[in-house]
Design a protein around this motif. Structure first.
Motif, PDB file in Angstrom:
ATOM      1  N   UNK A 181     -12.915   3.370  -7.513  1.00 15.66           N
ATOM      2  CA  UNK A 181     -14.127   2.905  -8.210  1.00 15.66           C
ATOM      3  C   UNK A 181     -14.636   1.572  -7.648  1.00 15.66           C
ATOM      4  N   UNK A 182     -13.844   0.936  -6.799  1.00 13.27           N
ATOM      5  CA  UNK A 182     -14.269  -0.333  -6.191  1.00 13.27           C
ATOM      6  C   UNK A 182     -14.902  -0.125  -4.813  1.00 13.27           C
ATOM      7  N   UNK A 193      -6.687  -5.612  -3.620  1.00 15.05           N
ATOM      8  CA  UNK A 193      -6.960  -4.173  -3.515  1.00 15.05           C
ATOM      9  C   UNK A 193      -8.398  -3.804  -3.874  1.00 15.05           C
ATOM     10  N   UNK A 194      -9.108  -4.714  -4.527  1.00 13.78           N
ATOM     11  CA  UNK A 194     -10.504  -4.443  -4.887  1.00 13.78           C
ATOM     12  C   UNK A 194     -11.477  -4.992  -3.851  1.00 13.78           C
ATOM     13  N   UNK A 200     -12.224  12.907  -5.976  1.00 14.99           N
ATOM     14  CA  UNK A 200     -11.672  12.251  -7.163  1.00 14.99           C
ATOM     15  C   UNK A 200     -10.736  11.100  -6.814  1.00 14.99           C
ATOM     16  N   UNK A 201     -10.332  10.986  -5.555  1.00 17.59           N
ATOM     17  CA  UNK A 201      -9.408   9.896  -5.185  1.00 17.59           C
ATOM     18  C   UNK A 201     -10.125   8.655  -4.658  1.00 17.59           C
ATOM     19  N   UNK A 202     -11.443   8.704  -4.585  1.00 18.34           N
ATOM     20  CA  UNK A 202     -12.185   7.545  -4.083  1.00 18.34           C
ATOM     21  C   UNK A 202     -12.118   6.417  -5.120  1.00 18.34           C
ATOM     22  N   UNK A 250      -3.402  -7.374  -7.010  1.00 17.22           N
ATOM     23  CA  UNK A 250      -4.406  -6.676  -7.815  1.00 17.22           C
ATOM     24  C   UNK A 250      -5.818  -7.137  -7.471  1.00 17.22           C
TER      25      UNK A 250
END
Lengths: 410, 78
Positions: free
Chosen positions: A128-129, A67-68, A124-126, A64
């Motif tokens: 937020x990070x 992935x950011x 819309x799939x981009x 987790x």
């Protein structure tokens, strides 16, 4: 009087090892970490070899968290955690703690991947990070958050000199009294067909695809360009008083730095290396040392035909007749060129060479270019003398950036 | 159905934020209990939209305070 700055923690992840110990062992053994990229790249890709990190940094982090983060940020965080733990996790007022982590190109690959996703699946799939993954200050910010730094978080960007500039910036934060401890270094992870095609278009990359381990060969007459590498190096810099008060172990002493610019060309080195000469001379003045104090140089030595000669000329001009007594090495022969990570990783090598009194060899040097007038260590490590000794680490970048750092034995 | 959605949502929250699957219960608040920040909440929404083929508009996301709110919305709209 300027506050003295010491090095109390080291961390890195490189093409030859996932941490300091494994990397340093491979470097002393003269083991190149360059290999053929096995991804299906375009057939006309001129250079398909690189120094890929020996340990995927994503595997060292919870998923987790990974992935950011851009891969360069993952590497920086892995190296920073190692360095911070190595320094004994100093207890410090956060207002007196800083982070300076450089990069040449930031989260470029995350941007390319996001663009592919945008074309394939829409806006819309981009993630937020995405923005914090691509911003060049992302690594510094994440490292700063990790340790809770509040004295300042900074990101020098000067191409292949970035990592060295970060070390200088951090040391000066401490010298100027802005901070007592600064976690500093550089990171890069931009191995991708697009970036490689760009560097290849500049004719900067080695195309020795048939023999990857021999491709990065600084000073050798048969060198044909640099080899892309990736990874991060982080060191903990600390005021000598603060380190003494908490009984920290000391790897070495930061001597000084010189930062200049060529004013010559966007990507070609000044053939006489005048900017580099001034950087070395200014670093010596900043450190309060004379040329005869320098026993070792970890050179920029990227393995490009022009760059290695220009640096040789610059060293000779700065150190004069003392040049012949200095043990010079080019560790990019093993790691490849870590771009914004290079100056930091090689600063760590310089500090470790002083600690162990042992200069690592330059790999792949079989026939010295007659235009190189330096005493290059090759074949096996070379011992350094006892007593107080000092060493120089050079880093230069596209754009005409010249950074020279000096370290002293503890 | 609701139980399946809860399990699916727990897996998403675990993947996005590292929260243990067992902690993701109907009465838990995303922000206060599970420490999901606004950016991670966007990731949860994108993953839920993909998994259940629902559209969760931004105007609706602010009403999804608890895991139970999300389960109810997804079962009513998928």
């Amino acid at each position: 009087m300027t506050r003295q700055v010491v090095i109390t923690g080291l961390g890195m992840t490189t093409p030859v090892g996932g941490d300091v110990e494994s990397t340093w062992r491979a470097i002393l053994a003269g083991t190149p970490g360059i290999r053929l990229i096995d991804d299906p790249w375009p057939e006309d890709q001129p250079s398909k070899i690189a120094g890929i990190m020996a340990v995927d940094p994503a595997t060292c982090l919870p998923s987790h968290e990974a992935r950011k983060l851009d891969r360069s940020q993952q590497a920086a965080l892995v190296a920073a955690r190692e360095a911070w733990a190595d320094a004994g996790t100093p207890e410090i007022d956060p207002d007196r703690l800083g982070a300076v982590v450089a990069t040449g190109m930031g989260g470029l690959i995350s941007l390319i991947n996001a663009y592919d996703l945008l074309l394939e699946r829409g806006a819309s799939r981009i993630s937020p990070h995405m923005v914090t993954m691509i911003m060049p200050n992302g690594s510094a910010a994440h490292v700063g958050l990790e340790i809770g730094a509040r004295a300042g978080v900074h990101t020098p960007v000067s191409a292949c000199a970035s990592g060295a500039e970060a070390v200088s910036y951090a040391a000066r934060m401490i010298q100027e009294g802005r901070a007592d401890v600064v976690v500093a270094g550089g990171t890069e992870a931009v191995i991708h067909p697009v970036t490689m095609a760009g560097f290849a278009a500049m004719r900067a990359l080695s195309t020795r695809n048939a023999d990857p381990a021999a491709a990065s060969r600084p000073y050798d007459i048969d060198r044909d360009g640099f080899v892309m590498g990736e990874g991060a190096g982080i060191m903990v810099l600390e005021s000598a008083e603060f380190a003494a008060a908490r009984g920290a172990k000391i790897y070495g002493v930061y001597g000084g730095s010189g930062l200049t610019s060529d004013g010559h060309h966007i990507a070609q080195p000044d053939p006489e290396g005048r900017g580099a000469t001034r950087a070395i001379t200014e670093a010596l003045q900043d450190a309060g040392l004379s040329t005869s104090d320098i026993v070792h140089i970890n050179a920029h030595a990227t393995s490009t035909p022009q760059g290695d000669i220009a640096e040789s000329a610059a060293i000779k001009a700065a150190l004069g007749s003392h040049t012949d007594k200095v043990a010079v090495t080019g560790t990019k022969s093993m790691t490849g060129h870590l771009l914004g990570g290079a100056g930091a990783v090689e600063s760590i090598f310089t500090v470790l060479a002083l600690r162990d009194r042992l200069v690592p060899p330059t790999a792949n040097l079989h026939n010295l270019d007659p235009e190189i007038h330096l005493d290059i260590v090759a074949g096996a490590p070379r011992p350094l003398p006892a007593g107080d000794i000092a060493a120089l680490n050079n880093s230069f970048g596209f754009g005409g950036h010249d950074v020279a750092l000096i370290f002293r034995s503890a | 159905m609701s139980q399946q959605i809860l399990e699916g949502l727990a897996a998403i929250v675990n993947e996005v934020a590292g929260v243990p699957v067992a902690d993701v219960q109907l009465d838990k608040s995303f922000i206060d209990d599970l420490d999901i920040d606004s950016l991670s909440m966007v990731e949860v929404v994108i993953a839920a939209e993909d998994k259940w083929g629902v559209k969760i508009p931004d105007s609706e996301v602010k009403n999804l305070k608890t895991v139970g709110d999300a389960v109810t919305f997804i079962s009513a709209n998928s």
